[in-house]
Design a protein around this motif. Structure first.
Motif, PDB file in Angstrom:
ATOM      1  N   UNK A   1       0.840  -1.190   0.000  1.00  0.00           N
ATOM      2  CA  UNK A   1       0.000   0.000   0.000  1.00  0.00           C
ATOM      3  C   UNK A   1       0.878   1.243   0.000  1.00  0.00           C
ATOM      4  N   UNK A   2       0.769   2.095  -1.028  1.00  0.00           N
ATOM      5  CA  UNK A   2       1.540   3.336  -1.044  1.00  0.00           C
ATOM      6  C   UNK A   2       0.822   4.412  -0.232  1.00  0.00           C
ATOM      7  N   UNK A   3       1.570   5.143   0.570  1.00  0.00           N
ATOM      8  CA  UNK A   3       1.000   6.253   1.334  1.00  0.00           C
ATOM      9  C   UNK A   3       1.926   7.452   1.214  1.00  0.00           C
ATOM     10  N   UNK A   4       1.496   8.579   1.762  1.00  0.00           N
ATOM     11  CA  UNK A   4       2.323   9.782   1.705  1.00  0.00           C
ATOM     12  C   UNK A   4       3.601   9.633   2.521  1.00  0.00           C
ATOM     13  N   UNK A   5       3.584   8.750   3.505  1.00  0.00           N
ATOM     14  CA  UNK A   5       4.765   8.555   4.350  1.00  0.00           C
ATOM     15  C   UNK A   5       5.702   7.484   3.828  1.00  0.00           C
ATOM     16  N   UNK A   6       5.314   6.768   2.774  1.00  0.00           N
ATOM     17  CA  UNK A   6       6.171   5.739   2.193  1.00  0.00           C
ATOM     18  C   UNK A   6       5.387   4.533   1.731  1.00  0.00           C
ATOM     19  N   UNK A   7       6.097   3.586   1.150  1.00  0.00           N
ATOM     20  CA  UNK A   7       5.491   2.348   0.663  1.00  0.00           C
ATOM     21  C   UNK A   7       5.446   1.336   1.803  1.00  0.00           C
ATOM     22  N   UNK A   8       4.243   0.911   2.165  1.00  0.00           N
ATOM     23  CA  UNK A   8       4.063  -0.080   3.221  1.00  0.00           C
ATOM     24  C   UNK A   8       3.928  -1.455   2.591  1.00  0.00           C
ATOM     25  N   UNK A   9       4.575  -2.428   3.230  1.00  0.00           N
ATOM     26  CA  UNK A   9       4.486  -3.808   2.771  1.00  0.00           C
ATOM     27  C   UNK A   9       4.270  -4.729   3.957  1.00  0.00           C
ATOM     28  N   UNK A  10       3.426  -5.714   3.754  1.00  0.00           N
ATOM     29  CA  UNK A  10       3.237  -6.796   4.716  1.00  0.00           C
ATOM     30  C   UNK A  10       3.654  -8.052   3.966  1.00  0.00           C
ATOM     31  N   UNK A  11       4.767  -8.632   4.392  1.00  0.00           N
ATOM     32  CA  UNK A  11       5.407  -9.717   3.642  1.00  0.00           C
ATOM     33  C   UNK A  11       5.389 -11.009   4.443  1.00  0.00           C
ATOM     34  N   UNK A  12       4.990 -12.075   3.785  1.00  0.00           N
ATOM     35  CA  UNK A  12       5.043 -13.392   4.421  1.00  0.00           C
ATOM     36  C   UNK A  12       6.490 -13.847   4.438  1.00  0.00           C
TER      37      UNK A  12
END
Length: 86
Positions: A7-18
């Protein structure tokens, strides 16, 4: 690379990785922790970065399954040509 939610946001690219049996939460290169479920990882990301305004449901994140990530690395000629630095 394993399956992940992005999910891209204004604070950076967030990732939830298995990662094995755990899910890692990252914003850019910073890790916020490892969790038993993707949903728990999402909750941790929302608590750690409320200013990012992350969606509350994983269905609103982009899901990249492991198989799609593996196929994206293969070029049309049947192999990957990586240029080595150095």
């Amino acid at each position: 690379m394993l399956a992940q939610y992005v999910y891209p946001s204004k604070t950076g690219l967030f990732r939830i990785i298995r990662h094995g049996r755990l899910w890692r939460v990252l914003c850019e290169a910073q890790e916020f922790g490892r969790h038993e479920t993707a949903e728990a990882a999402l909750i941790a990301a929302r608590i750690a970065c409320p200013q990012a305004r992350l969606p509350g449901a994983l269905e609103q994140w982009r899901h990249l399954p492991e198989l799609a990530l593996a196929h994206s690395r293969v070029s049309s000629d049947g192999g990957t040509r990586w240029r080595l630095a150095g």
